[in-house]
Design a protein around this motif. Structure first.
Motif, PDB file in Angstrom:
ATOM      1  N   GLY A  55       0.805  -1.207   0.000  1.00  0.00           N
ATOM      2  CA  GLY A  55       0.000   0.000   0.000  1.00  0.00           C
ATOM      3  C   GLY A  55       0.843   1.263   0.000  1.00  0.00           C
ATOM      4  N   ILE A  56       0.321   2.318  -0.615  1.00  0.00           N
ATOM      5  CA  ILE A  56       0.913   3.654  -0.568  1.00  0.00           C
ATOM      6  C   ILE A  56      -0.047   4.541   0.218  1.00  0.00           C
ATOM      7  N   GLU A  57       0.438   5.117   1.314  1.00  0.00           N
ATOM      8  CA  GLU A  57      -0.428   5.870   2.219  1.00  0.00           C
ATOM      9  C   GLU A  57      -0.797   7.248   1.680  1.00  0.00           C
ATOM     10  N   LYS A  58      -1.926   7.752   2.169  1.00  0.00           N
ATOM     11  CA  LYS A  58      -2.243   9.158   1.964  1.00  0.00           C
ATOM     12  C   LYS A  58      -1.293   9.986   2.828  1.00  0.00           C
ATOM     13  N   LEU A  90       4.876  19.089  -3.267  1.00  0.00           N
ATOM     14  CA  LEU A  90       5.016  17.633  -3.355  1.00  0.00           C
ATOM     15  C   LEU A  90       4.961  17.050  -1.940  1.00  0.00           C
ATOM     16  N   LEU A  91       3.989  16.180  -1.688  1.00  0.00           N
ATOM     17  CA  LEU A  91       3.744  15.651  -0.346  1.00  0.00           C
ATOM     18  C   LEU A  91       4.417  14.307  -0.114  1.00  0.00           C
ATOM     19  N   TYR A 103       0.743  15.228  -4.694  1.00  0.00           N
ATOM     20  CA  TYR A 103       0.979  16.646  -4.416  1.00  0.00           C
ATOM     21  C   TYR A 103      -0.348  17.346  -4.147  1.00  0.00           C
ATOM     22  N   SER A 104      -0.265  18.561  -3.673  1.00  0.00           N
ATOM     23  CA  SER A 104      -1.480  19.329  -3.394  1.00  0.00           C
ATOM     24  C   SER A 104      -1.616  20.450  -4.414  1.00  0.00           C
ATOM     25  N   ASP A 105      -2.844  20.675  -4.858  1.00  0.00           N
ATOM     26  CA  ASP A 105      -3.075  21.781  -5.788  1.00  0.00           C
ATOM     27  C   ASP A 105      -3.295  23.072  -5.011  1.00  0.00           C
ATOM     28  N   TYR A 123      -5.646  16.678  -2.943  1.00  0.00           N
ATOM     29  CA  TYR A 123      -4.639  15.714  -3.377  1.00  0.00           C
ATOM     30  C   TYR A 123      -4.709  15.521  -4.888  1.00  0.00           C
ATOM     31  N   LYS A 124      -3.553  15.557  -5.508  1.00  0.00           N
ATOM     32  CA  LYS A 124      -3.421  15.244  -6.929  1.00  0.00           C
ATOM     33  C   LYS A 124      -2.289  14.228  -7.093  1.00  0.00           C
TER      34      LYS A 124
END
Length: 336
Positions: free
Chosen positions: A210-213, A268-269, A312-314, A319-320
């Motif tokens: 899994g890839i987390e939020k 970039l998150l 990343y965040s717009d 979330y994008k």
């Protein structure tokens, strides 16, 4: 006689495959490198290699951990004389130099004095002032340190190394190589969230990760943003949502930009990098996160050997996702 032998051999192969597919995996885990590790593999002999692997991880830490005062890297950082490096250190140093060049310095293990100054290392956090950061930057730069044989040479004694940004990824590779040496062909190794998966499960399914939020959370797991299916592939994720500090109401992430001396500030998150080696994935995940989204896109275009899933965040804080084309059959959005 030949026909009978072929029938017997064919029956044996079918019986072995059925037996292997019904076999229970060997599973174990524990604490390692300031985090946890989990290993699962299938072995017809049902061997348990936990003690051998934990010894490998201990030897690894005694080479590369900045939290162990007598480790090789700590002795080099404190300028002890006649320190000889080992195979683990050499592999990390050479990979660091490669990624440092490829990322135009966005990844640089000589940020260690800055990591300590900001309170993200074993050293005491300092009061952050511009003149202090500027003074530290004078001895930050991978061009200031070289490896000659098994000895390190510094142009400035204040130069210090920190391989923590990708050491767990390399540890995954080292443990994976050990399992391969034992003829284990189906396994998954996870250390501190960095992963390498070999082969497939006996039923033919790939290993699922899994890839987390990227939600700010120091204590527990986050909901999943995506699911990746791995076979003979490594995955490493760097993000600014696990390790950070809040100072005067401002959030500072633990990824330090080697060019400014300050924690990275971009939209970039998290950066999840897929590669054939976990050390490569882990190091480049850090470099990409420091670059930011637009520079990362240019970098990834030049390095098709890497695949990336970037969150990343717009402008509105939503979330994008940007993902490279090679992930279409590997990564799927997680169900809400």
């Amino acid at each position: 006689m030949t026909i009978e032998f072929k029938h017997i051999l064919g029956f044996f192969l079918i019986y072995t495959q059925v037996l292997f597919s019904q076999q229970e995996p060997v599973k174990f885990g524990g604490n390692a490198q300031g985090s946890t590790y989990h290993i699962t593999y299938f072995d017809e002999k049902n061997r348990n290699f936990q003690s051998e692997i934990e010894q490998i991880l201990l030897d690894f830490d005694n080479s590369l951990s900045t939290y162990i005062p007598n480790s090789i890297i700590s002795r080099i950082n404190s300028n002890q004389k006649n320190v000889e490096v080992d195979k683990y250190f050499i592999a990390c140093f050479n990979k660091a130099k490669e990624v440092w060049k490829n990322t135009d310095g966005a990844f640089d293990p000589t940020v260690y004095p800055l990591v300590n100054a900001w309170g993200f290392g074993p050293g005491k956090k300092q009061k952050i002032e511009k003149f202090k950061i500027d003074s530290i930057l004078k001895f930050v730069g991978f061009q200031l340190i070289t490896l000659k044989g098994n000895k390190i040479k510094k142009k400035d004694p204040r130069v210090a190394l920190d391989f923590n940004a990708f050491a767990q990824g390399y540890a995954v590779d080292v443990v994976s190589d050990f399992l391969i040496s034992k003829q284990i062909s189906a396994f998954i190794v996870e250390i501190g969230g960095e992963v390498y998966a070999r082969g497939t499960k006996p039923n033919g399914n790939k290993w699922t990760v899994g890839i987390e939020k990227p939600i700010d959370n120091k204590e527990s797991e986050n909901p999943l943003k995506a699911i990746a299916k791995l076979e003979d592939m490594a995955l490493a994720t760097s993000g600014n949502y696990r390790r950070f500090i809040i100072e005067d109401g401002v959030k500072y992430a633990h990824h330090i930009d080697p060019k400014t001396g300050y924690p990275t500030k971009n939209n970039l998150l998290s950066a999840s990098i897929f590669s054939k080696e976990c050390i490569t994935a882990d190091a480049n995940a850090t470099g990409v996160l420091v670059m930011g989204l637009e520079k990362a896109k240019v970098f990834l275009e030049k390095h098709p050997e890497l695949q990336a899933y970037l969150i990343y965040s717009d402008e509105k804080g939503n979330y994008k996702v940007f993902e490279t084309s090679g992930l279409k059959s590997i990564v799927a959005e997680a169900e809400e």
